[in-house]
Design an enzyme around this catalytic site. Structure first.
Site: not given
Ligand code: PEP
Ligand code: MG
Length: 585
Positions: A198, A305, A341, A440, A463-464, A474, A511
Site C-alpha cells: 500500500h 480505499r 469500499r 481477492e 493484489n491480494d 506482497r 481493481c
Molecule cells: C487488491 O487486493 O487487489 C486491491 C485492489 O485491494 P488492496 O490493494 O487495497 O488490498
Molecule cells: Mg485487497
C-alpha cells in the site's frame, strides 16, 4: 563516506524521475512517549527492550546473509559494525539500568543512553575527521533501528520535510507516505517493500516516483547528499555527477512530454477496434486525488480505499465526518459511479488507535470485512454515512476480503436494518445503491458463482488474489520474484471468476495493480471484464492501447495463454503480441 557516484537497483514501484537531496528518515524524526513506570511494570519493560534488541539483531543478520550471497564485502563490513553497536554495553546496560533505577519507559531510557554516547563525541564543529563522522552516522542508524523496533511498526511520525527532499528509509508505512502529500517530497527509496504494497500504491496516487527493496540503503547515504531515482527502471544514483544530472533532467522532460501527448487523447472513448466498450475508472485513496481523476478522464471511481481516510487522519470514525466526505466525492463524480469500499483495515493498514489489530500474521488475521464485522459499530457507522450520502450520486458499496457467503449476508442484513432506521426518521437515501464483493481470496474465487447471486457486481482484487493464491507476501521483497500476475493459477482463477460473473450477468471490475499495466491489457480484455480500475495517471496509457486492440483477438489470445504452463511462457507470448502495437516506456 565517498563522494564518487554509486549505482543501486531496486524495484520500481511508482513512475517518474526525481533529482534531489536526501532526507534520511531516522531516529530524530521519531517522537516517542515518556512516562514513569509503576514497580510491577518494570520487568515487562525490560523484556520489551530485550525483544527490540533481539529484533534488531535478527534484522541485521538477515541483511548480512543476503549481502553474503552477493559477496558485497564493503557493505558486509558496515553491517558487522552495526551488529557490534547493537551489542554495545553502554547502550544496553545504560538503558536497562535507567529502566530499573529511574523507573522510566524503555524508549525514554534508551534515548538517554544514546545521548550519553553522543556526548562523548567531539563537538560538531570539530567533527571534521571522517572517522568520527562515519561512526556518528553508524550509531545514529543503529539506534534508530532499535527505537523503531521498540515503538513497533505503526508509529506515526509527524515530519517536516525540506522542499526538494528525496526520502531514504528502512521502511515506510502508508501513513508515512501520505504525509508526503504536501508537495515538499520529490520521491522516496526504501530498503523494504513490494510492488503492490500500500505504500507503493499511495506513492503512485500522489504521483511521487519511488523505488523499494534496496538492502542496507540507509547506511550508504548521508543526509543532504544528492540522489537521483528513476521510478520506471528502479535505478538509483548516489552522489551523481553533473552529466548524470543533465541526463536525468532530460529523461524527466521526455517523460513529461510523453504524458502531455497522452493527455491529448485522454478524452476519447475507451473502446476497442471492434466496438467493445470497457470502463476505465480510477482507484482513489484520498479525496485530494479528485483533481487527478478529472484530469486523466476517469469514468468514475472503481475503488475508493476508505481506510486511508482513517490512516491519514483526515477524517474520524464519526458518522458526520464520513457523510460529508462521501457526499462531496459522489457529487463531484456524478454522473459517474463511486465504488466506496468499506474499511479494509488490518494487514499493513493499521491506524495508531487500533494497535489491537497487530498480529504475527496480519494478512491472514482480522482484516477487511472480518474486522468490520467484529467491530460492527464501525461498519454500522460507515454504512449509515454512505446511505445518507447516497442521494448525491451513483453509489456502489464494496466489501473487502470476502471469504464466504455469510459475510455478504451479514452486511446485507445490517444494510436493511439501517435503511429501516433511516426511513423511520424520514432521512432520504438512494434506492439504487449497488452492493459488490471483492474477489481477492482463492475461496471467494472458488465460490464465485454462488457469490454472484448475492451481489450486484464483483471487483477483482488481484493484489491480494496473487498474494493469497501464490502464498507470497506482497510486502516482502525477498519473495517478490515469486509474485507473478501471469502465473497460470492466476489466469485460470481470473477466467473462473469472470465466467461465473458473466453467467449471472453482473458487472465485473478488476481493481488490482494489474489493471494499470498495458502489458496485461490483452488478457484482461479477453476476460470480458466490464471495468478496469487503476491509478488515475495510468488511464491515458491503457486507453491508448485499448483503442488499438480487438476484443475478438484478445479472447483468442487469452485462450492460447490459458494453455501455457509457466508465467515466463505467457509473458513472452504477451510481449511478442505487444510488439504489434506502440506501447511507451
Ligand atoms: C487488491 O487486493 O487487489 C486491491 C485492489 O485491494 P488492496 O490493494 O487495497 O488490498
Ligand atoms: Mg485487497
Amino acid at each position: 563516506m565517498t563522494s564518487k557516484p554509486r549505482y543501486l537497483k531496486g524495484l520500481p514501484v511508482s513512475p517518474g524521475v526525481a533529482i534531489g537531496k536526501i532526507h534520511l528518515f531516522e531516529s530524530e524524526d521519531l517522537s516517542f512517549p515518556k512516562y514513569w513506570l509503576p514497580e510491577p511494570s518494570i520487568a515487562r519493560e525490560l523484556k520489551r527492550f530485550k525483544l527490540a534488541l533481539k529484533k534488531t539483531q535478527d534484522d541485521l543478520v538477515r541483511v548480512k546473509d543476503k549481502l553474503c550471497r552477493f559477496k558485497a564485502d564493503e557493505q558486509i563490513k558496515i553491517v558487522e559494525s552495526h551488529q557490534m553497536i547493537a551489542r554495545d554495553e553502554v547502550l544496553n546496560q545504560g538503558t536497562t539500568e535507567r529502566i530499573k533505577k529511574q523507573k522510566i519507559n524503555a524508549e525514554w531510557a534508551f534515548d538517554l543512553a544514546t545521548q550519553e554516547i553522543f556526548e562523548k563525541f567531539p563537538k560538531k564543529f570539530e567533527m571534521n575527521e571522517d572517522y568520527f563522522k562515519d561512526r556518528y552516522e553508524e550509531i545514529k542508524h543503529v539506534t534508530s533501528r532499535i527505537l523503531k523496533n521498540l515503538l513497533g511498526p505503526h508509529v506515526f511520525q509527524q515530519i517536516k520535510y525540506k522542499k526538494g527532499s528525496i526520502v531514504v528509509a528502512h521502511d515506510l508505512s502508508p501513513i508515512d507516505t501520505m504525509q508526503m502529500l504536501k508537495g515538499d517530497v520529490l520521491g522516496f527509496v526504501t530498503e523494504l517493500g513490494g510492488t503492490t504494497s500500500h505504500t507503493a500504491i499511495v506513492a503512485k496516487s500522489l504521483e511521487i516516483p519511488a523505488v523499494v527493496g534496496i538492502d542496507n540503503m540507509t547506511s550508504l547515504v548521508e543526509d543532504e547528499g544528492w540522489i537521483i531515482i528513476d521510478g520506471n527502471s528502479g535505478e538509483v544514483i548516489l552522489n551523481p555527477q553533473r552529466e548524470q544530472i543533465i541526463h536525468y533532467q532530460k529523461r524527466q522532460k521526455d517523460l513529461f512530454s510523453q504524458e502531455k501527448a497522452l493527455l491529448k487523447t485522454a478524452h476519447l472513448p475507451s473502446i476497442t477496434t471492434d466496438g467493445f466498450q470497457i470502463k476505465l475508472a480510477a482507484n482513489m485513496e484520498l479525496p485530494e486525488e479528485l483533481g487527478l481523476i478529472k484530469k486523466y478522464r476517469a469514468e468514475g471511481i472503481g475503488l475508493f480505499r476508505t481506510e486511508m481516510l482513517l490512516l491519514s487522519k483526515n477524517v474520524s470514525f464519526s458518522e458526520e465526518d464520513q457523510t460529508k466526505i462521501y457526499k462531496n466525492i459522489l457529487k463531484k463524480s456524478f454522473p459517474h459511479p463511486v465504488t466506496i469500499r468499506t474499511f479494509d483495515l488490518g494487514g499493513d493498514k493499521i491506524p495508531e488507535d487500533l494497535v489491537i489489530l497487530e498480529s504475527v500474521n496480519p494478512a491472514l488475521g482480522l482484516r477487511g470485512i472480518r474486522f468490520s464485522l467484529r467491530e460492527n459499530h464501525l461498519l454500522h457507522t460507515q454504512l449509515k454515512a454512505i446511505l445518507q450520502a447516497s442521494t448525491y450520486g451513483m453509489t456502489r458499496i464494496l466489501i473487502p476480503m470476502v471469504t464466504n457467503i455469510e459475510e455478504i449476508r451479514l452486511v446485507k442484513k445490517m444494510l436493511s436494518e439501517i435503511k429501516e432506521d433511516l426511513r423511520s426518521y424520514k432521512i432520504p437515501y438512494s434506492e439504487n445503491i449497488l452492493l459488490g464483493a471483492m474477489i481477492e481470496t482463492p475461496s471467494a474465487a472458488m465460490i464465485a458463482e454462488d457469490l454472484a447471486s448475492e451481489v450486484d457486481f464483483f471487483s477483482i482484487g488481484t493484489n491480494d488474489l496473487i498474494q493469497y493464491t501464490l502464498a507470497v507476501d506482497r510486502e516482502n521483497d525477498d519473495v517478490s520474484y515469486l509474485y507473478e500476475p501471469l502465473h497460470p493459477a492466476i489466469l485460470r482463477l481470473l477466467k473462473m471468476i469472470c465466467s461465473a460473473g458473466l453467467s449471472r450477468n453482473i458487472d465485473i471490475s478488476l481493481c488490482g495493480e494489474m489493471a494499470g499495466h498495458p502489458l496485461y491489457l490483452i488478457l484482461l480484455l479477453g476476460l470480458g471484464l466490464t471495468e478496469l480500475s487503476m491509478n488515475a495517471s495510468s488511464i491515458p496509457r491503457v486507453k491508448k492501447l485499448l483503442r488499438s486492440l480487438s476484443y475478438k483477438n484478445s479472447q483468442d489470445f487469452l485462450d492460447k495463454a490459458l494453455c501455457l504452463k509457466t508465467a515466463q511462457e505467457i509473458e513472452s507470448l504477451l510481449k511478442k503480441e505487444l510488439q504489434k502495437y506502440s506501447v511507451d516506456d
